[in-house]
Scaffold this motif. Structure first.
Motif, PDB file in Angstrom:
ATOM      1  N   SER A 111      42.767  34.441  50.058  1.00 43.64           N
ATOM      2  CA  SER A 111      44.100  34.524  50.663  1.00 43.64           C
ATOM      3  C   SER A 111      44.595  33.118  50.971  1.00 43.64           C
ATOM      4  N   PRO A 147      45.009  38.942  47.498  1.00 46.14           N
ATOM      5  CA  PRO A 147      46.098  39.299  46.561  1.00 46.14           C
ATOM      6  C   PRO A 147      45.552  40.083  45.365  1.00 46.14           C
ATOM      7  N   LYS A 196      42.922  46.930  43.191  1.00 44.75           N
ATOM      8  CA  LYS A 196      43.512  45.585  43.259  1.00 44.75           C
ATOM      9  C   LYS A 196      42.870  44.625  42.261  1.00 44.75           C
TER      10      LYS A 196
END
Length: 470
Positions: free
Chosen positions: A401, A377, A340
């Motif tokens: 977040s 994210p 990520k």
């Protein structure tokens, strides 16, 4: 126990205590009365004996050449004093062969009890023997010293008039007090049993399913404290039952979803196999395996949560570095962090140690960091920091977040609760498990909205020795 039976027990117990108390009072009163009467006799007797000795000595000094045994002046004196004292008086020599007595009375055979008397006046040599209980008499003797006869003894036998006893009045008074007290205990017993009856009625109402019912506490005594404890128990019981129902509903919901997918996949596979189509069966088999893994993980977490609720396993405490624990967990989440492209910043403390169950705390921070990586994210960030605050070490984990509604900040620690804003998969049990583990270690956990994102803040007690050395 029925309230009526309790009432009778209180009443009978009170009567027994009252009977024992009044019996002790009666015997204490009679013993005190006897002692006071005996002391008064002792005082009066010694005064009279000393006075008569003084008079006899004076008579003897007036007539030194006359033997006291044959002295008519002394005989007259003794006769007068017998009338005044209401006593028998005589003088005897050492052998008891010569006796001077003004009246012809019979000398008691037990007059020798004076020789065994426990009381002898050290100044005058007066002997005293209380014989009131047997003969209503008191025996006394005192030595006489004269020129004519050096070994004479003056004896006085007092006839004691025992005052009339009023014990029956005292007993009657105690009985009346007992009757009045017995009548007074009736409303007191009823007051106690009525309150116990209220507790019984409330317990039955709760047992019938009226979980919101509470006892009205009117006093601050022991029964009032019992009512408060009863209400606390009822409140916890209500929370447990409602929580159990919610947990059952949530477990059913969470289990139904993967089971439904497994059933649908099985139906599709069966339909394709019946048609002889084996092209896509591997895809459906993989989906079934994933759902089974998800079910296994969910059931494992439910069991873990249940064990924490009932404190099934005791904590195995040891000292370890919380910083090292978090470093090891970050290495474990390395692939997800790389995938990520999350930015990680750390401000960890090296020296302070915590005392606790390493395996449990590992599970707690595993769930916290798993949530942080899951809900961050793509190309987001996670910041971990530690500070010492008094006797606690405070660990802050912030992920980038979106901010949560204020009501969600508290409820995210409830089992199966998930914010409506999140779309990531999960059971909603991770933070609940972490919360219970932290609380068992004497710490606390809270959630905050910060400018950088959602912050999970954990307080844990620092080991005292490590705190002193830091």
């Amino acid at each position: 126990m029925r309230p009526v039976k309790l009432y009778l027990e209180i009443f009978i117990t009170f009567l027994l205590v009252m009977i024992v108390s009044e019996t002790m009072i009666f015997f204490l009163f009679t013993d005190s009365e006897r002692r006071i009467f005996g002391y008064k006799i002792w005082q009066d007797t010694f005064v009279k004996v000393r006075m008569l000795k003084k008079l006899v000595d004076e008579k003897g000094r007036w007539m030194p050449d006359i033997d006291i045994i044959g002295n008519y002046e002394i005989i007259g004196l003794l006769a007068q004093m017998e009338e005044i004292y209401d006593a028998h008086i005589f003088i005897a020599d050492e052998d008891g062969t010569h006796v001077l007595r003004p009246s012809n009375f019979e000398i008691p055979e037990d007059i020798d009890l004076l020789n065994a008397s426990n009381y002898i006046d050290s100044l005058d040599g007066i002997r005293f023997h209380n014989n009131v209980r047997k003969t209503s008499q008191v025996y006394t003797s005192i030595p006489l010293k004269t020129r004519a006869n050096e070994n004479l003894t003056l004896y006085i036998i007092f006839n004691v008039k025992i005052p009339p006893h009023h014990r029956w009045r005292f007993v009657l008074g105690l009985s009346l007090i007992g009757v009045v007290a017995a009548f007074l205990i009736i409303p007191v017993s009823k007051f106690i049993t009525d309150r116990v009856k209220e507790l019984k009625t409330s317990a039955l109402r709760i047992a019938d399913g009226e979980l919101s019912h509470r006892v009205t506490v009117k006093t601050k005594d022991e029964i009032g404290e019992l009512g408060i404890a009863f209400n606390q128990m009822a409140e916890r019981l209500e929370r447990m039952i409602i929580g159990g129902k919610e947990l059952t509903a949530n477990v059913s919901h969470e289990l139904r979803t993967p089971l439904t997918r497994i059933r649908v996949a099985e139906e599709i596979l069966t339909e394709h196999f019946e048609k002889g189509d084996f092209n896509n069966h591997q895809k459906y088999m993989d989906n079934i395996r994933e759902d089974i893994v998800e079910l296994d993980i969910l059931i494992g977490r439910i069991l873990e949560l249940s064990k924490l609720d009932i404190h099934e396993a005791p904590l195995k405490r040891s000292s370890f570095s919380l910083s090292e624990l978090i470093e090891g967990l970050l290495d474990r989440f390395g692939p997800i962090i790389s995938h990520k492209e999350l930015g990680i910043s750390k401000e960890l403390l090296a020296r302070p140690l915590v005392s606790g169950d390493g395996e449990s705390l590992h599970s707690a921070f595993l769930n916290i960091l798993e949530n942080a990586t899951k809900y961050s994210p793509e190309k987001g960030s996670i910041r971990i920091s530690m500070v010492l605050a008094g006797t606690s070490i405070v660990t802050s984990i912030i992920n980038s977040s979106e901010a949560l509604p204020e009501k969600d900040l508290v409820r995210i620690f409830e089992p199966f609760y998930r914010s409506r804003k999140t779309k990531a998969p999960g059971s909603g049990l991770g933070l609940s498990i972490a919360s219970k583990i932290i609380e068992r270690h004497g710490g606390r956990i809270e959630a905050f909205n910060s400018p950088e994102g959602l912050e999970i803040r954990v307080w844990l007690p620092v080991e005292r020795q490590a705190k002193d050395n830091s």
